[in-house]
Design an enzyme around this catalytic site. Structure first.
Site, PDB file in Angstrom:
ATOM      1  N   PRO A 123       0.462  -1.310  -0.059  1.00  0.00           N
ATOM      2  CA  PRO A 123      -0.078   0.030   0.005  1.00  0.00           C
ATOM      3  C   PRO A 123       0.831   0.995   0.018  1.00  0.00           C
ATOM      4  CG  PRO A 123      -0.416  -1.474   1.794  1.00  0.00           C
ATOM      5  CD  PRO A 123       0.629  -1.966   1.179  1.00  0.00           C
ATOM      6  N   ILE A 124       0.642   2.108  -0.818  1.00  0.00           N
ATOM      7  CA  ILE A 124       1.151   3.658  -1.023  1.00  0.00           C
ATOM      8  C   ILE A 124       1.467   4.013   0.314  1.00  0.00           C
ATOM      9  CG2 ILE A 124      -0.413   5.183  -1.458  1.00  0.00           C
ATOM     10  CD1 ILE A 124       2.280   4.472  -3.697  1.00  0.00           C
ATOM     11  N   CYS A 125       0.579   4.159   1.362  1.00  0.00           N
ATOM     12  CA  CYS A 125       0.770   4.828   2.803  1.00  0.00           C
ATOM     13  C   CYS A 125       1.915   4.319   3.520  1.00  0.00           C
ATOM     14  CB  CYS A 125      -0.710   4.785   3.459  1.00  0.00           C
ATOM     15  SG  CYS A 125      -1.512   3.295   3.975  1.00  0.00           S
ATOM     16  N   THR A 126       1.912   2.759   3.235  1.00  0.00           N
ATOM     17  CA  THR A 126       2.971   2.044   4.067  1.00  0.00           C
ATOM     18  C   THR A 126       4.552   2.591   3.431  1.00  0.00           C
ATOM     19  OG1 THR A 126       1.672   0.004   4.483  1.00  0.00           O
ATOM     20  CG2 THR A 126       4.058  -0.038   4.513  1.00  0.00           C
ATOM     21  N   ASN A 166       4.606   6.471   4.435  1.00  0.00           N
ATOM     22  CA  ASN A 166       4.733   6.903   5.829  1.00  0.00           C
ATOM     23  C   ASN A 166       5.100   5.812   6.975  1.00  0.00           C
ATOM     24  OD1 ASN A 166       3.286   9.136   4.961  1.00  0.00           O
ATOM     25  ND2 ASN A 166       1.342   8.123   5.135  1.00  0.00           N
TER      26      ASN A 166
END
Ligand SMILES: [Zn+2]
Lengths: 539, 432
Positions: B213-216, B219
């Site tokens: 996932p892009i948020c992983t 961030n």
């Protein structure tokens, strides 16, 4: 590094040591067996009997990944038929010349780092004297394709005499059918790569740093973001700790209790989208289904080395280091200084959490794994003082990391199974087509030993042979006719596709035997390329 | 033909006596499981050696093995297509290539090697894409064998051969034999276009590629892979703008490695290596000679049996797992009635009345049995959303935000197309 400091391509690449040519060449296989497997391959010396299409196919698949050395032993000269079905001969130009000598340069050109030579001799000549026998025993692996049964019997007997003798892979094929068998005394596998049992995370036997973390959590007053980032491991350790306090130290055992435990996990969740709590619930099985020592591993603790139950481990014991490591493992589990379980692997799966928590968790697991490895090393020195100094630290490290699924296989002598009439009869009922095919190939070997040109082979003669082996009263399944019919059709045919197929399978097994990674086949692997199946008999 | 048959100025080699001693034992008489239609003897040999024309797609790990096996089995008119050039990392298994061949086209080097080693066999190479060729080209072959590592290319050839089938003309049905490997595992299958389960029918059997996932990545990186993805997906375009990342360029990999290492250091994450960086960005699949040999042999054995009728052929899927002993499974994969390529029936899709067109597109990309990268959507009367050309994209873009239920009635059909795939998928929308 902040994002503003991103380097441009030139300054980045000058600093980086790119992999060397050898690493680049072997990249796709190093991802499977790593440098340790590659080193084992490069140290191996294999002997291959007969430069047939099948043998050469096996060799091709071992030369390409970089086996150390091979010797191709074959007294034959190239026939017109060989020139038509064997890719590692120079077509009609090779006809009339020694088959092994023609094949070796064409195999060696596949990989210049591999040594190989041709020996133009019959294996019977080597088997006839001490020097020849010692020569054969000096290889790390012997592979024989379609060797006449008279020679094969002597060879397999020779390599069964001493527990230190090399494994022998016996390969037979005719037309669309084939089988092969690995005769070995013992195979110790520290990296099976089967990954069916993930290593324990010690949730029910937490080490101090882990338990401390779980107990210090202030679940009610925590910042909501932090709450959504507690690693599932820590959540479970905390709930197990609370559970034990309320249940007199016991873990959930009945299905009602297990449901109650999962409900306790759900009860702590503050918002429906806290994925770390989903993970904790999904991983709750670790609380009741993770034994201190899996039964397969416990069974190894009482396995006597082949040299005898009470014999001390010595340099001459096969797989000395592995058996010493097994003894140390048993001592580790017993030790009051240890966790009462297998040593921690140090590996941690990915989980829903933030970077800081994950790195913290990883650090305490790694630190603990280091402590337990040190204890393991100390116990090894106590249990096996003579062997311990000779155990390669890398081997110890690999063993500890894989302690939850190491394996020991004990093999049988070539041909022993077919002599066990009860076993064969029951196998004919359980796996009729595999058993029938194996027995038909046995019968073919017998008939070809009497007439190598196939002139003695007929469906009737093959059936008679099979019946002789299983016993007169035993009914043969209908699959027997299918196998026998194919062999009678093409008793001496070595089909290019069958050779390539079997060559691939046998090379895979050879790589497993040599690297001691992955699990080799235990029994007779039978192949039928009419109906396109493989099977196993005689385990 | 005549020119190709003359190698190094020497005339074409005629078969020498006993050349096919081994194969002829099979071709001269039937076995107990051979179909009665088998024409033992000269007729079948003449077809195999003088008439049969076979196409090999891919001259890589499987392709090299396939070409050698076919040549030795007696196929003499072999064509091969491959768009790649030889890399040093191919040499651990692609046994027709040597270090001196690095950089040269695989199809051409492989063809030359086979013709030199196996006299009298003609291998015609094409260095390029399968999509360059038209229906007439594919129509000339009796059989097609695929040894590809690309799902996209397999879907293309599969759909092309299914579309080629003309019920009036039995010659138009080209059996497709497909092989694939990964480490110690692999599979081989026989596809009779329109008759048996096709490649598209079994799309859901593929392993889903790991997607972070892009948020992983942005961030909460935890694994070295997250740092590498950050470097390639976020940092590269930020630093280099439109410049395309070339994963075959060692300098580009070096930059990613350095950048990922720095991020890993900042977050105290261990394990970023050159090899892992390359593995993640190129999606490298481990590959060894022995597994390729098994699967290629299985493919060629089926081709030989189909071409000669000397034995029954695989119906229709052979799967091998060589990690723990030798385990294999032979089974019949079922044809899917709602397969967009060979099924003919619309695929039922149940969605919420609240879903936007954009959400539906996201599902078409994600769903395991669909996996269409850039779908365009329309009905018989309406354009819903088109990825290209740009004017049409702009015109239909406002629809992305609209609810599907505003545009389509319950039970209506949507046609999905994609430029990379030569077929249409028909969806029947149901609201739940
Ligand atoms: Zn289909």
């Amino acid at each position: 590094m902040s994002t503003d400091e991103s380097q441009d391509i030139d300054s980045a690449t000058t600093a980086v040591q790119q992999p060397d040519n050898k690493t680049r060449r072997y990249d796709r296989q190093l991802r499977l067996w790593a440098a340790s497997g590659q080193n084992a391959l490069e140290s191996a010396r294999i002997l291959v009997l007969s430069a047939s299409a099948t043998s050469n196919a096996v060799l091709k698949n071992l030369v390409l990944p970089g086996i150390g050395h091979f010797t191709l032993l074959d007294p034959a000269t190239v026939s017109a038929a060989d020139a038509g079905n064997n890719f590692f001969l120079a077509g009609p130009a090779s006809v009339g010349k020694p088959r092994a000598a023609e094949a070796v340069p064409l195999l060696r050109e596949l990989n210049e780092s591999v040594q190989g030579d041709a020996v133009i001799k019959h294996v019977d000549d080597l088997l006839a004297d001490d020097d020849g026998r010692a020569y054969i025993r000096g290889f790390s692996l012997v592979i024989a394709h379609n060797l006449p049964t008279s020679s094969l019997d002597s060879l397999s007997r020779l390599l069964w005499e001493d527990i230190g003798d090399p494994p022998l892979i016996v390969v037979r094929s005719a037309g669309f059918l084939a089988d092969f068998f690995i005769q070995f005394h013992e195979q110790c596998i520290s990296q099976p790569h089967t990954d069916e049992t993930p290593p324990s995370l010690r949730i029910t036997r937490p080490f101090p740093a882990l338990l401390e973390w779980a107990r210090e959590l202030d679940l009610d007053n925590m910042d909501p973001t932090d709450h959504g980032h507690i690693p599932f491991v820590v959540i479970l350790v905390r709930i197990v700790d609370d559970w034990r306090r309320e249940h007199g130290g016991a873990l959930p055992a009945t299905s009602t209790e297990k449901q109650a435990f999962k409900a306790a996990v759900r009860a702590l969740r503050r918002k429906p989208d806290e994925e770390n709590f989903d993970e904790a619930e999904a991983q709750a099985w670790r609380v009741w289904a993770e034994p201190a020592v899996p039964s397969d591993i416990a069974a190894l603790f009482t396995l006597p080395p082949l040299s005898g139950a009470d014999a001390p481990l010595s340099e001459t014991t096969p797989n000395t280091a592995f058996h010493a490591l097994l003894r140390a493992l048993a001592a580790f589990v017993r030790s009051e200084r240890g966790p009462g379980a297998l040593p921690l692997s140090g590996a941690l799966p990915d989980m829903r959490t933030d970077t800081t928590s994950y790195v913290r968790l990883q650090t305490i697991y790694k630190d603990r794994a280091r402590v337990e490895k040190a204890l393991f090393g100390a116990l090894l020195a106590e249990e096996c003082p003579d062997v311990a100094p000779h155990v390669d630290p890398e081997e110890l490290d690999t063993f500890v990391k894989n302690a939850h699924h190491v394996r020991v296989l004990r093999g049988r002598r070539w041909g022993a199974w077919a002599a066990d009439r009860a076993a064969v009869a029951s196998s004919l009922e359980m796996v009729p087509r595999e058993t029938a095919t194996h027995l038909a190939l046995n019968a073919l070997s017998t008939l070809l030993n009497e007439g190598p040109d196939g002139s003695k082979v007929s469906a009737e003669a093959l059936t008679e042979e099979v019946q002789k082996v299983v016993g007169e009263g035993v009914a043969l399944p209908s699959e027997t006719e299918d196998a026998i019919g194919e062999l009678a059709r093409a008793p001496t045919a070595e089909l290019p596709n069958t050779a390539a197929f079997v060559g691939g399978l046998v090379a895979q097994e050879a790589i497993k035997m040599i690297t001691r990674q992955y699990v080799p086949v235990d029994g007779y692997c039978v192949v039928d390329l009419v109906d396109s199946w493989t099977g196993l008999v005689g385990r | 033909m005549a020119a190709a048959a003359v190698l190094d100025g020497t005339p074409a080699v005629v078969d020498w006596p006993d050349r096919y001693h081994h194969v002829d034992q099979i071709l001269d008489k039937p076995g107990p499981r051979t179909d009665p239609s088998f024409l033992a003897g000269n007729e079948v040999k003449d077809f195999l050696r003088n008439k049969c024309k076979i196409l090999v797609i891919g001259a890589g790990g499987l392709g090299c093995e396939i070409l050698a096996n076919l040549a030795l089995s007696g196929f003499k008119d072999i064509h091969v297509i491959d768009m790649d050039t030889i890399d040093i990392s191919n040499l651990n298994r692609q046994f027709l290539f040597r270090p001196k061949d690095v950089g040269k086209p695989k199809a051409i080097v492989a063809a030359e090697f086979i013709m030199k080693r196996v006299p009298g066999v003609i291998v015609s190479p094409y260095y390029g894409k399968i999509q360059d060729k038209d229906d007439d080209y594919y129509m000339q072959f009796n059989l097609v064998i695929c040894g590809l590592d690309s799902v996209e290319a397999r879907r293309w050839i599969n759909a092309t051969l299914v579309n080629l089938v003309d019920p009036e003309n039995p010659e138009s049905l080209k059996p497709l034999i497909d092989g694939g490997t990964e480490g110690f595992k692999g599979q081989a299958r026989v596809i009779l276009p329109t008759v048996s389960s096709c490649y598209e029918c079994s799309l859901d059997m593929l392993n889903k590629p790991t997607a972070f996932p892009i948020c992983t990545i942005a961030n909460t990186p935890r694994l070295p892979e997250h740092c590498i993805e950050w470097a390639s997906v976020l940092e590269w375009p930020r630093v280099f703008g439109d410049k395309k990342l070339d994963t075959d360029d060692p300098e580009h990999i070096s930059w990613l490695y350095t950048t990922a290492s720095a991020r890993a250091k900042e977050f105290k994450i261990e394990g970023v290596t050159w090899s892992l960086t390359q593995g993640v960005v190129k999606n490298i699949i481990p590959a060894i000679a022995s597994t390729n040999a098994i699967i290629a042999a299985s493919c060629c054995n089926e081709a030989f049996k189909i071409a000669t009728s000397s034995a029954a052929y695989l119906n229709n899927y052979f799967m091998l797992i060589g990690v723990d002993g030798v385990y294999s499974y032979t089974f019949e994969h079922e044809k899917r009635d709602d397969c967009p390529v060979c099924g003919g029936e619309a695929l039922d899709i149940s969605i919420s009345k609240e879903w936007t067109v954009d959400r539906l597109i996201e599902m078409l990309i994600e769903k395991q049995d669909i996996q269409i990268k850039k779908p365009s959507l329309s009905t018989t009367t309406k354009q819903i959303y088109f990825q290209a050309p740009p004017q049409l994209e702009e015109l239909t873009r406002p629809n992305l935000e609209k609810k599907v239920s505003e545009l389509i009635e319950d039970g209506d059909h949507i046609t999905v197309t994609a430029s990379t795939l030569p077929f249409n998928l028909t969806l029947r929308i149901k609201y739940v």
